[in-house]
Motif scaffolding. Sequence first.
Motif, PDB file in Angstrom:
ATOM      1  N   SER A 196       0.865  -1.181   0.000  1.00  0.00           N
ATOM      2  CA  SER A 196       0.000   0.000   0.000  1.00  0.00           C
ATOM      3  C   SER A 196       0.894   1.220   0.000  1.00  0.00           C
ATOM      4  O   SER A 196       1.975   1.209   0.585  1.00  0.00           O
ATOM      5  CB  SER A 196      -0.869   0.062   1.264  1.00  0.00           C
ATOM      6  OG  SER A 196      -1.878  -0.907   1.218  1.00  0.00           O
TER       7      SER A 196
ATOM      8  N   ILE B  97      -6.892   7.030   3.958  1.00  0.00           N
ATOM      9  CA  ILE B  97      -7.289   8.093   4.867  1.00  0.00           C
ATOM     10  C   ILE B  97      -7.199   7.673   6.335  1.00  0.00           C
ATOM     11  O   ILE B  97      -7.724   6.610   6.722  1.00  0.00           O
ATOM     12  CB  ILE B  97      -8.738   8.559   4.531  1.00  0.00           C
ATOM     13  CG1 ILE B  97      -8.842   8.966   3.046  1.00  0.00           C
ATOM     14  CG2 ILE B  97      -9.185   9.690   5.448  1.00  0.00           C
ATOM     15  CD1 ILE B  97      -7.902  10.082   2.605  1.00  0.00           C
TER      16      ILE B  97
ATOM     17  N   THR C 195      -3.007  -2.060   4.247  1.00  0.00           N
ATOM     18  CA  THR C 195      -3.714  -0.800   4.498  1.00  0.00           C
ATOM     19  C   THR C 195      -3.624  -0.454   5.990  1.00  0.00           C
ATOM     20  O   THR C 195      -3.401   0.711   6.353  1.00  0.00           O
ATOM     21  CB  THR C 195      -5.195  -0.896   4.063  1.00  0.00           C
ATOM     22  OG1 THR C 195      -5.248  -1.461   2.754  1.00  0.00           O
ATOM     23  CG2 THR C 195      -5.858   0.465   4.049  1.00  0.00           C
TER      24      THR C 195
END
Length: 336
Positions: free
Chosen positions: A248, A266, A295
């Motif tokens: 990621s 985010i 992630t």
Amino acid sequence: MIIIAALIMPSFGYAETKRYEASFSDVFDTYSKIIVYADDKTTAQNAMQAAYDELKICHKNYDIYNDYEGVNNIKTINDNAGIAPVAVDARIIDLLLYSRDIYGLTGGRVNTAMGSVLRLWHEKRDEGLDAPENASLPDAEMLKSASEHTDFSNVIIDGQTSTVYLADAAMSLDVGAIAKGYAVERAAEALAENGISSALLSIGGNVRSIGVRGDGFPWQVSVQNPDLQASEQSLMTVGLTDGSLVSSGGYQRFYTVDGKNYHHIIDPDSLFPAESFDGVSIITHDSALADALSTSIFVMTLEEGRKLIDSLENTEALWVLKTGEIVTTDGFAKQN
Ligand code: AMP
Ligand code: MG
């Protein structure tokens, strides 16, 4: 889908198998490649077709932007938030149950019920890429109010009736952090079920291997350098036997506002792109877990991420810090 049969492998004590390859660009908006070793073309072709079909079904089910005839997908669930439960395929029930586990495992740092916030970033990114001179950031107040509609306990998953209901009308799902890895794992299962014991799937950088290569050695896979301008695109090569490598990073999708890049992963606290690393990578057996964890550690601090990875068996991680320095768990580099 294009299928290419290549060389007959030298045997090294292995049965004589041939290498077959297929590539396609119509799943998960990315370039995909499958390599298998098989005794004959029919076996290879049937197995690769089954893997491709599985990826395609997952692609449609997990889409949050498009409708498909005869398919109730994640978008259908979002469209029915606060209105009604939606009957869905078991692939969606499984993925959402898995998402709930990951939400728990990461203390809510990876939250697939954060669609309302992610959508605001996605819209601004699309606008900014279309017209870079007008690129702008999402409104802080809008981000804040969207973040009040991200409570995973409002995702009502009923395995019995195979339905999903979003109990908050302003909430939505975005399974982008996990779906591709989950689909790749299912595609690997499809290959195995069709008699393949040596394969490599690479679906937009989510890599999963089955067994060893046709020559008996581990599959060799390179770890993407998050610095796309660097002369060397690979940070290192790792050997993967029955394992997954997923990365990621902010380099994968971003747009620019006033000279600063804003990417797609985010931080649920700041509601802004996570800023700790240029990129991270995970090696573990299961591709869904690898995707979820990459992630996860991207939105955590190094300490938090290390603690999480150390708590899991046979799972290794690599972090590229903002300084360019590379940190790995002990076992990561040993894979090469
Ligand atoms: P990946 O490339 O697997 O790291 O996933 C990135 C994608 O996950 C983004 O494009 C979003 O769709 C979604 N996403 C971004 N931030 C988060 C987060 N904190 N929790 C859950 N999903 C996220
Ligand atoms: Mg991921």
